[in-house]
Design a protein around this motif. Structure first.
Motif: not given
Length: 353
Positions: A151-152, A220-221, A231-234
């Motif tokens: 996230s950072v 990755i995104d 679903t499944g988080g980040h």
């Protein structure tokens, strides 16, 4: 392995610790770390830590949240603490000293598969209670320049012992063959789209090598289908987990550490392990099942003492954090707690305390 006594740290160590803490300079260790399942662990360890001189071995000391709670609840016990992160170790030293535990602990810069060497350095024959709180510590997650948090945006490092050399996550994504990258993401991260992500990484690094976590998160995104990201988080969670495990050789070290910890328990001693993903928990479950299973034939009407296991489960299955704890401490949501007790030593491993 670096043996560090309970005395005050020298100037160089204090400077290193302060620099590593970085953004945390305004926060105390207690504010940075809420120990996961503290009450449950205190209940597990209480029967083993009543005798004067009893030893609590914390194999993943972190910022000493669990250690402070155990020492406070068991005034006869002393701590032997291990951590591979030298910066976290110095923060833990300060916290333990500030809490009034000076003289009751010795800290050791090592990986937890070095348990025999650490206990030898601490002049301890066996431990009465042992804790392994696996995965990242709060300090490592919250120290932004370590590159653990997807996230950072930060340097793509992920080494738990940043001062100890070795390959970084950037080294892996920039040099490994596509097939090996895919294997790591699939095996250590259980990532369904490992091949797609590995292919995208190789294509991107041909244009520009990876240096920061934000660049990797973007790749990755783009590699994961939009439907699967609902679903499944980040989307980067599993890839970052896989790279962290590979960089720090976590699973191989854990396998050796479990064997070492089981062997280091005193009679009546208890080992508790907190796992945060299925790979770790399966390893712990297999290790505990192996040592708590009788070697007597199934059709034997009465189990002979010499065939009985030397360990027993403290509780069946894995415990989870309460709903209330999961609400107040989100890092407890995935924890699985297992514990065993040593009931007897074999003749060949009998040791005097």
């Amino acid at each position: 392995m670096d043996d560090q006594t309970s005395g005050s740290a020298g100037p160089a160590a204090r400077e290193h610790s302060a620099a590593a803490a970085g953004a945390h300079s305004e926060r105390t260790a207690a504010e940075m770390h809420a120990p996961v399942m503290e009450r449950e662990l205190l209940d597990i360890f209480a029967p083993a830590l009543q005798a004067p001189g009893s030893v609590y071995l914390d194999c993943t000391l972190g910022m000493a949240g669990h250690a402070c709670a155990v020492l406070a609840a068991n005034p006869e016990a002393r701590l032997v603490g291990i951590d591979r992160d030298s910066a976290a170790l110095e923060l833990a030293r300060g916290r333990l000293t500030d809490a009034g535990f000076d003289g009751r602990f010795s800290l050791h810069h090592a990986t937890y598969d070095e348990i025999p060497e650490v206990l030898d350095a601490a002049k301890v024959a066996a431990a009465d209670a042992i804790l392994m709180d696996l995965g990242l510590s709060s300090f490592q997650i919250d120290t932004r320049d370590r590159g653990f948090a997807y996230s950072v945006d930060a340097p793509l490092d992920m080494r738990m012992n940043a001062s100890g050399g070795g390959a970084t996550a950037a080294d892996l994504v920039n040099t490994l063959e596509e097939q090996e990258l895919a294997r790591i993401l699939s095996q250590y991260g259980e990532e369904r789209f490992a091949r797609r992500i590995a292919r995208s990484i190789v294509q991107r690094r041909a244009e520009q090598p990876f240096t920061r976590s934000g660049d990797l998160v973007e790749v990755i995104d783009r590699s994961i289908p939009a439907k699967s990201k609902r679903t499944g988080g980040h989307p980067a969670k599993r890839t970052f987990q896989a790279l962290r495990i590979a960089v720090n050789d976590e699973l191989d070290i854990l396998q050796d550490a479990l064997e070492a910890a089981l062997g280091a328990l005193a009679d009546g001693g208890r080992l508790a392990v907190e796992s945060y993903h299925s790979l770790e928990d399966r390893m712990v479950k297999r290790a505990f099942t192996a040592v708590t299973t009788s070697s007597a034939p199934l059709d034997l009407p009465v189990e002979l003492p010499e065939l009985a296991p030397d360990y027993r489960l403290v509780h069946r299955g894995a415990k989870q954090a309460s709903a209330q704890e999961q609400e107040t401490n989100t890092r407890s949501a995935s924890v699985r707690l297992r514990a065993v007790e040593r009931t007897a030593r074999t003749a060949t491993s009998q040791e005097s305390r």
